[in-house]
Write a protein that holds these residues in place. Structure first.
Motif, short mmCIF file in Angstrom:
data_model
loop_
_atom_site.label_atom_id
_atom_site.label_comp_id
_atom_site.label_asym_id
_atom_site.label_seq_id
_atom_site.Cartn_x
_atom_site.Cartn_y
_atom_site.Cartn_z
N ALA A 177 26.97 62.86 15.75
CA ALA A 177 28.50 62.43 15.74
C ALA A 177 29.12 63.48 14.79
CB ALA A 177 28.62 61.06 15.08
N ARG A 178 28.51 64.05 13.72
CA ARG A 178 29.09 64.99 12.89
C ARG A 178 29.21 66.25 13.66
NH1 ARG A 178 29.49 64.33 7.38
NH2 ARG A 178 28.41 62.25 6.83
N TRP A 179 28.10 66.72 14.30
CA TRP A 179 28.23 68.03 15.24
C TRP A 179 29.57 68.06 16.00
CZ3 TRP A 179 27.53 68.20 20.59
CH2 TRP A 179 27.66 69.39 20.94
N GLU A 180 29.82 66.80 16.91
CA GLU A 180 30.73 66.73 17.79
C GLU A 180 32.07 66.65 16.92
OE1 GLU A 180 30.43 63.21 20.27
OE2 GLU A 180 29.86 64.56 21.71
N TRP A 181 32.14 66.00 15.83
CA TRP A 181 33.38 66.13 14.95
C TRP A 181 34.14 67.36 14.83
CZ3 TRP A 181 37.56 63.69 13.95
CH2 TRP A 181 38.26 64.25 12.63
N ARG A 182 32.90 68.20 14.33
CA ARG A 182 33.04 69.75 14.02
C ARG A 182 33.74 70.42 14.93
NH1 ARG A 182 28.14 69.21 10.91
NH2 ARG A 182 27.16 70.17 12.83
N GLU A 183 33.34 69.91 16.37
CA GLU A 183 33.83 70.93 17.52
C GLU A 183 35.45 70.31 17.78
OE1 GLU A 183 31.59 70.40 21.05
OE2 GLU A 183 30.77 72.36 20.69
N ARG A 184 35.76 69.19 17.20
CA ARG A 184 37.02 68.71 17.64
C ARG A 184 38.01 68.56 16.60
NH1 ARG A 184 33.17 66.96 20.48
NH2 ARG A 184 33.15 66.03 22.60
N ARG A 185 37.71 68.67 15.27
CA ARG A 185 38.68 68.32 14.16
C ARG A 185 39.84 69.16 14.14
NH1 ARG A 185 34.28 70.03 9.27
NH2 ARG A 185 34.13 72.21 10.13
N ASN A 186 39.92 70.44 14.50
CA ASN A 186 40.90 71.37 14.48
C ASN A 186 41.68 71.35 15.71
OD1 ASN A 186 40.87 72.09 11.74
ND2 ASN A 186 39.11 73.67 12.03
N HIS A 187 41.55 70.50 16.43
CA HIS A 187 42.26 70.44 17.92
C HIS A 187 43.59 69.52 17.72
CE1 HIS A 187 39.99 72.86 20.76
NE2 HIS A 187 38.95 72.60 20.00
N PRO A 188 44.74 70.11 17.42
CA PRO A 188 45.86 69.16 17.08
C PRO A 188 46.22 68.35 18.12
CG PRO A 188 46.74 71.23 17.49
CD PRO A 188 45.34 71.44 17.30
N SER A 189 45.67 68.43 19.43
CA SER A 189 46.17 67.66 20.51
C SER A 189 45.18 66.45 20.44
CB SER A 189 45.77 68.18 22.03
OG SER A 189 44.40 68.71 21.97
N VAL A 190 44.12 66.40 19.82
CA VAL A 190 43.30 65.18 19.76
C VAL A 190 43.89 64.16 18.85
CG1 VAL A 190 40.90 64.43 19.29
CG2 VAL A 190 41.21 66.53 20.45
N VAL A 191 44.09 62.98 19.01
CA VAL A 191 44.73 62.10 18.19
C VAL A 191 43.95 60.78 18.20
CG1 VAL A 191 47.18 63.01 18.59
CG2 VAL A 191 46.27 60.90 19.89
N MET A 192 43.13 60.80 19.19
CA MET A 192 42.15 59.54 18.96
C MET A 192 40.92 59.61 19.83
SD MET A 192 44.29 56.44 21.16
CE MET A 192 45.60 56.71 20.61
N PHE A 193 39.91 58.82 19.58
CA PHE A 193 38.80 58.94 20.49
C PHE A 193 38.40 57.40 21.27
CE2 PHE A 193 38.42 61.60 16.64
CZ PHE A 193 37.81 62.94 17.29
N ALA A 194 37.49 58.21 22.20
CA ALA A 194 37.06 56.84 23.07
C ALA A 194 35.45 57.09 23.10
CB ALA A 194 37.30 56.63 24.47
N SER A 195 34.60 56.22 23.26
CA SER A 195 33.30 56.20 22.82
C SER A 195 32.39 55.21 23.89
CB SER A 195 32.67 55.97 21.52
OG SER A 195 31.35 56.30 21.37
N SER A 196 31.34 55.78 24.50
CA SER A 196 30.38 55.00 25.21
C SER A 196 31.06 54.30 26.28
CB SER A 196 29.73 54.27 24.19
OG SER A 196 29.23 54.79 23.15
N GLY A 197 31.66 54.89 27.38
CA GLY A 197 32.42 54.31 28.26
C GLY A 197 31.35 53.45 29.51
N ASN A 198 31.62 52.26 29.32
CA ASN A 198 31.18 51.44 30.47
C ASN A 198 29.50 51.06 29.83
OD1 ASN A 198 33.00 51.30 32.30
ND2 ASN A 198 32.03 53.05 33.44
N MET A 199 29.52 51.17 28.56
CA MET A 199 28.06 50.85 28.00
C MET A 199 28.02 49.25 27.80
SD MET A 199 26.05 53.52 25.86
CE MET A 199 24.69 52.25 25.89
N PHE A 200 29.00 48.52 27.31
CA PHE A 200 28.95 47.42 26.73
C PHE A 200 29.58 46.26 27.59
CE2 PHE A 200 28.78 50.30 23.27
CZ PHE A 200 27.45 50.09 22.98
N GLY A 201 30.17 46.52 28.89
CA GLY A 201 30.66 45.63 29.67
C GLY A 201 29.78 44.67 30.50
N HIS A 202 30.03 43.88 31.33
CA HIS A 202 29.34 42.97 32.07
C HIS A 202 30.19 42.74 33.52
CE1 HIS A 202 31.53 39.28 31.11
NE2 HIS A 202 31.75 39.92 29.86
#
Length: 211
Positions: A177-202
């Protein structure tokens, strides 16, 4: 190009120091927003008696926050009109011109916020081109809900709760997660995050009789 702003500092570094935090004031910096996506290019240079290094990175200044049910961008209310960004599964692959054309088309019909679907691209054999989406969004004033920290490779293949409670898996996830954050943190377009799509549904998560 002539530098817009220059900052200098002298730092005393001790043996074993791995990081240094420097801060400068810039009260008249131009802000990034959807109508005026202003970007800056950083050129950071570090010099010592026997060595030197430099780093270049593009970034933008903006503030984004939520109060109750209202979103704010740079202090002004903003109504998000979200849509999922057209991704590689639609055969545009990693072709920059196709990615930019689809994002431009979505923007032209009123969508001002696009979601990069939170898939588990970190699995062996997977690939992704999210950096191309971020690059265009930064330049075009499109807000992004970015893919970040997918849990798939850390809790799949067994009982999710038990696996998540394993210290080694949690530590591995934090590094990822830290590695991913370093890649994204200076992009002003990124205002929120989504994680683990469709993993916890039924299968009945949209059935009103079981909600």
């Amino acid at each position: 190009a002539k530098p817009v702003k220059e900052f200098r500092s002298v730092v005393n570094v001790k043996s074993g120091d791995s990081t240094q935090e420097l801060r400068w004031l810039w009260p008249d910096a131009k802000l990034w927003d959807e109508n005026s996506p202003h970007l800056y290019s950083l050129q950071l240079e570090a010099k010592a008696a026997s060595w030197g290094d430099e780093w270049r990175e593009r970034f933008g200044f903006r503030e984004f926050w939520i109060e109750g049910t209202q979103f704010f961008l740079n202090g002004k209310p903003i109504r998000l009109r979200p849509q999922v960004a057209v991704d590689r599964w639609t055969n545009i692959g990693g072709v920059r011109v196709l990615i930019e054309a689809t994002m431009r088309a979505q923007q032209s019909v009123g969508y001002n916020c696009l979601e990069l679907w939170p898939e588990d691209y970190a699995r062996p054999g997977q690939f992704e081109f999210f950096n191309l989406y971020r690059d265009f969004a930064d330049r075009s004033g499109i807000l992004l809900i970015d893919n970040w920290g997918h849990l798939g490779q850390f809790i799949s293949g067994g009982d999710m709760v038990t696996m998540w409670q394993t210290p080694e898996r949690r530590a591995a996830y934090e590094r990822f997660a830290r590695w991913e954050w370093r890649e994204r943190r200076n992009h002003p377009s990124v205002v929120m995050f989504a994680s683990s799509g469709n993993m916890f549904g039924h299968r009945q998560d949209q059935d009103p009789r079981t909600l």
